[in-house]
Structure formats: C-alpha cells, structure tokens
Design a protein around this motif. Structure first.
Motif, short mmCIF file in Angstrom:
data_model
loop_
_atom_site.label_atom_id
_atom_site.label_comp_id
_atom_site.label_asym_id
_atom_site.label_seq_id
_atom_site.Cartn_x
_atom_site.Cartn_y
_atom_site.Cartn_z
N VAL A 266 0.84 -1.20 0.00
CA VAL A 266 0.00 0.00 0.00
C VAL A 266 0.88 1.25 0.00
O VAL A 266 0.66 2.19 -0.78
CB VAL A 266 -0.94 0.01 1.23
N GLN A 267 1.90 1.24 0.86
CA GLN A 267 2.74 2.43 0.99
C GLN A 267 3.53 2.72 -0.28
O GLN A 267 3.58 3.85 -0.75
CB GLN A 267 3.70 2.26 2.18
N ILE A 268 4.15 1.70 -0.84
CA ILE A 268 5.00 1.97 -2.00
C ILE A 268 4.15 2.25 -3.24
O ILE A 268 4.46 3.14 -4.04
CB ILE A 268 6.03 0.82 -2.24
N ALA A 269 3.03 1.55 -3.39
CA ALA A 269 2.18 1.76 -4.57
C ALA A 269 1.53 3.14 -4.52
O ALA A 269 1.43 3.84 -5.54
CB ALA A 269 1.11 0.67 -4.65
N THR A 270 1.11 3.56 -3.33
CA THR A 270 0.52 4.89 -3.18
C THR A 270 1.56 5.97 -3.51
O THR A 270 1.27 6.93 -4.25
CB THR A 270 0.02 5.08 -1.73
N ALA A 271 2.76 5.79 -2.99
CA ALA A 271 3.81 6.80 -3.23
C ALA A 271 4.15 6.91 -4.71
O ALA A 271 4.29 8.01 -5.25
CB ALA A 271 5.05 6.46 -2.41
#
Lengths: 315, 315
Positions: free
Chosen positions: B302-307
């Motif tokens: 979630v964190q890397i894809a959102t960023a």
C-alpha cells in the motif's frame, strides 16, 4: 510483453465469442475437480466491498486473478456500482499476459451467461412470463442472454424505484419483450415460471408463499455471507437446489443462509457442472420448484478472460 | 481513467521517494490497528506459486491489490523467477486508478526497505561484517538500502552457485563493498554481526551453533508455511524476535516454524511497528541475538504503490 485491453476492445472481442458452451465447460471442469480455485478474497471497506476471485483449470494455459467491487453509493455520484478488472497470467512462467480493463463488464456478462446455463437445464417447458427482480445492469444482461434459450417474450419487471423501473422497461421493450412492471415481488412469484433475482438485498424479497409449482428461480444477487434475496423457506420447499460451487455456497449466498437456518441439508445440493456433464438430470417434471444459486465462480472468470485474451490475439 | 505505468516510469518515480519513513509509517499504522488487511491469498501451481496481498490503511485514499509470483524454474528459461503487479484503487468508489506493471520490482524494493527498517532498530552498534545469504535480486537490494543505515562496508556473501556468487561479488563491489565469498553459512554466522537471508530454502541454512552473541539476523526468504532459512533453535536462543505482523507470522515464515516446533511462544514476539512507535525499545544491548522475520505485509505494498502513484501524478 503485457498487453492492456480497454473496455471497447474487450467488447469487440466478446462479440465474436459463443459464451454459453464456454461457461458450461467451465462449470463441468469445476465439478470434475479439474480446477484449482482457492477461497474468495474479500476486502470490506466503509463504502464498498471488494472480491478477489482467482484460480485456473489445472494444466490450462492461464491462471486468472479477478478483482471486482461493489460500491453501492456510486450511482448517486453518477458512477456504476460495480467495477473491476481481470488479469491473465501464464501458468508456466507467471508472466502477466493480458490486463483486461473491463470495468466489471466481464463479471456482469459471465454472471448473466450462468443464468442462461441454469435456464437451459432447469427452466420449465412452459414459461408464460419471465420475472426479473432488480433493474440494474445484471437485470438487463440476464434477459439478453436468456433470449436464445427461452422462447418467452413476456416479462414482469419488479423494482422499488419508479424511474429505474421505467428505464428498465424501455430497455427490455427495445430488446423485444412485452413488459409489465410491479414493485411487489409477490406479483412476480404469482405469475412467472422463470424468475431471476439480481439485487443486493440483505433481507428476503421472495417468500415461499409467493412461489407456485412449476417455477425455476435463479438467484444472482447474493454472493456474500450477508446478502439474501430468497427466504430460506423457498429453498426448503424446492425439489432441486443447484449451485455453481458447493464449497463456495456453503459460505455465501442463498444456500449458505438456508443451511445456517437449518432448513436444508448439504446432501440435497447439486452442482450445475454435474447437470452439464449429465451426471445429474436436467429438470424432469413440470411442477417442481427449482432454485439455482449463483455466487460467481473463478472458473467463469478464467473462461471469459481466456476467451477474450485469445480472441484479441487473433484480431 | 485508469493509468497504466510501465516499469521504467515506475523506476523513475521511485527514485524521488524517501522509502524508509514511508515503510516505517506503514508498519506503525499496522501495529496501531489502523490497517484492513485480509489473509494472504495463495495459488499453488505446478511450476510456481502466486501470492495475493491486499488491503488498505483505514480512511486512506487507496486500497491496493498486489499479485506476486515465484516460478523457480524461470531462470533456466532466461526469465526472472519473481513477477507481478500492483493495482491501486480509490477507497471511495472502487475505481481502478493506477496499474503498476512493475514486474515484481516494487515487491523486491519494499522488502529490501523493510531490511533497512529492521537494521535501524535492531542492528548492533558494532558491525564489523555484514553477511548476506543468497545472491539474487533481494540480496542486491538489501545492501543498497542498508547503506544509509549501517556504516559497515565489509560484506561476506554466501551462495551455492559459484557463477552467481561471483556476479554478486562484482555488483556489491561496484556499490562500494569489500566482499569476501563463501559457500558455508557457518562462516557468515561466525564473522558477521548483521546477517540478511534471502533464499527460497525449505530447510534451515543457519543453525543456532553458527550464531555468535551480538548478532542481528533479518530473514526475508520464507514467506510461506513451508520455506525456512533459520533453524528454530536460532529463534529459541534469540533475546528479541521481531516480525512484520504477528497474525501473518503465525501462519508463515520462520516464526511459524519455531512456534510449530514448540521452541518459542507467542508472548515473546514483537512487531516492528511497535518499535517504530516507541512502544517497544530498539536494541538495548551489545551482545543479544535479535531476529527480524519478514513475511511481507500488504501495508508495505500500500505504501510503495501509493507513493509511486502520487509521484507519477506530479511528474
């Protein structure tokens, strides 16, 4: 190299595919134990729910991962409630061959085709009226795919919202149906011999006392442990209860509700794949009540996604 | 309208993102109970395995579905063993905002960044040698992301296949490391104070008698119920056992193995998010043995894809 197909390209590919035998072959493969289908993944959000269905036919060329969502507040924003995509991967290498940006359309279509398969094996010989409960996309597609299977062109459409019901009437008249409308499911039960339910209801719409002998009901709305369109008494009274997948219907859908209520037992439940295979008979009488409970099976996604991927290759 | 980002675009977006605080915030949100992360989906095929990780930070903008595969016969075909993609959806509507065709790269990177997070909180003050077991992509990325966290530039690299080990040595020397090689994990245990394991081993490589006091071990290879890199005796002997997710490590990874062997109890297990939050201390001594067991958590995706999605928006 991964191909990305948009909705218009997918619709064009779909127009050349005969979906009924594909869906039948998928259900047959499933009931023969030739599928590798893990449990449905589920993400429950504040404004919607997301299902992940995935798997393959063992030894086939592809595996498919499908993400489908229902956000029931979307129509108020001018958006479709359902959305999603399908991913087609190579079973030999894991390579992502095709991304199908179908926006949930392929899920809608494969679900509607399952309705045609169920009607083929379970509809009574004499259908004076078809009844549809629900006025959304699925209610439209069901009729479209039923037309080659059932000769009846008289429709009783049931919905709560007058504008939606009127829009549905116009669309079905354009398809060639003679349409009457009602907001009362009891009217559908009293007058229709082939009934299709397509709502996200969480409390029963059709009760046992609504249904007359010689009726087939296909229930498509409930695909979760919580949704329910048919009172469990309908299933208790049915002479045949047919599902897409016993393993899945234990956990979700109408059969799940009736099992939980203790009014049916698992021994009574048949899989549609066994009817396709001829291991179980199609409808044998004119006065039985039959129910088909569809929760939507990954092999349906595998079949339609594979066909679209291959049709788009040759285009 | 769905955007499709290819690997080169993703790599470019990634270069401007500070991943360490993002991954820390993800682990913190998880351990605070602010994440909605269903169990990992798994499809086991004849030639490979597929994991589906999905979920969201509750109330965040997106939910993410990640498909990652490992097909261990791929290198013989000239293909990478790992592959996959990430899908970024709008939590308010279910709309598919971005398809990240990263071919598994983002999974590799977010996993490596978790190694840097673990080292930040758990590595001993004095690291004379870093040890890495495994010579694949993850073994490379771990070192790359450790460099800003750990001053040590002496590496002992351990692998079975001489050509792979030699290629790895060259790549790590190019990064700035002084590299010694071995095919014996015992050498890594005897000489290294910070050890990273990155193999798909299904039998322990590092045994308790290999490890000396004052060592931290981060284990990344086992993310299934079957894979194992550390003998359960290593965990039994450790003064701290830290995981990404207790719920997930009960079912898969090194902690799962040690629990199953009955040599550790759940009470001893801490989550890295609690170290980030300061609810639990970072390493407090110079001679303890600490273990970080990573099975890979959807919140990292979630964190890397959102960023990446947001960085690519502003590009």
């Amino acid at each position: 190299m991964t191909r990305v197909l948009t909705r218009d390209v997918i619709e064009q590919a779909l127009s050349g595919i005969d979906l009924l035998p594909l869906m039948e072959a998928g259900f047959a493969a499933y009931s023969e134990g030739r599928c590798n289908i893990p449990p449905v993944g589920e993400l429950m959000l504040e404004k919607g729910e997301v299902h992940i269905k995935y798997g393959c036919i063992t030894g086939g060329r592809y595996y498919v991962v499908k993400v489908a969502s229902g956000f029931y507040g979307n129509p108020a924003l001018g958006l479709a409630s359902s959305n999603g995509l399908m991913l087609v991967f190579d079973q030999a290498t894991g390579a992502l061959e095709t991304v199908l940006l179908d926006e949930g359309m392929l899920t809608d279509v494969r679900t509607a085709v399952a309705g045609a398969v169920a009607a083929r094996y379970l509809a009574p010989r004499h259908v004076e009226h078809i009844g549809v409960i629900g006025t959304g996309m699925q209610a439209r597609l069901q009729l479209q795919y039923l037309m080659p299977i059932v000769a009846c062109r008289k429709l009783i459409a049931c919905g709560r919202t007058p504008q939606h019901l009127e829009a549905y009437r116009r669309d079905m008249e354009a398809l060639g149906f003679d349409v009457q409308t009602t907001d009362d499911p009891a009217v559908v039960g009293a007058r229709c011999q082939l009934i299709v339910t397509t709502t996200p209801a969480t409390a029963p719409l059709l009760l046992s006392e609504h249904i007359r002998p010689g009726t087939h009901i296909s229930a498509f709305g409930s695909d979760t442990p919580h949704k329910q369109e048919l009172a469990s008494g309908v299933l208790a009274r049915a002479s045949r209860i047919v599902v897409d997948s016993l393993a899945q219907c234990r956990l979700r859908g109408e059969v799940h509700q009736a099992l939980k209520a203790g009014v049916i037992t698992e021994e009574r439940i048949e899989e549609i794949g066994d009817l396709v295979l001829g291991r179980r008979p199609a409808r044998t009488d004119d006065d039985g009540i039959t129910v088909f409970d569809s929760t939507g099976l990954a092999v349906q996604d595998v079949q339609i996604a594979t066909a679209v991927t291959q049709a788009a290759v040759t285009a």
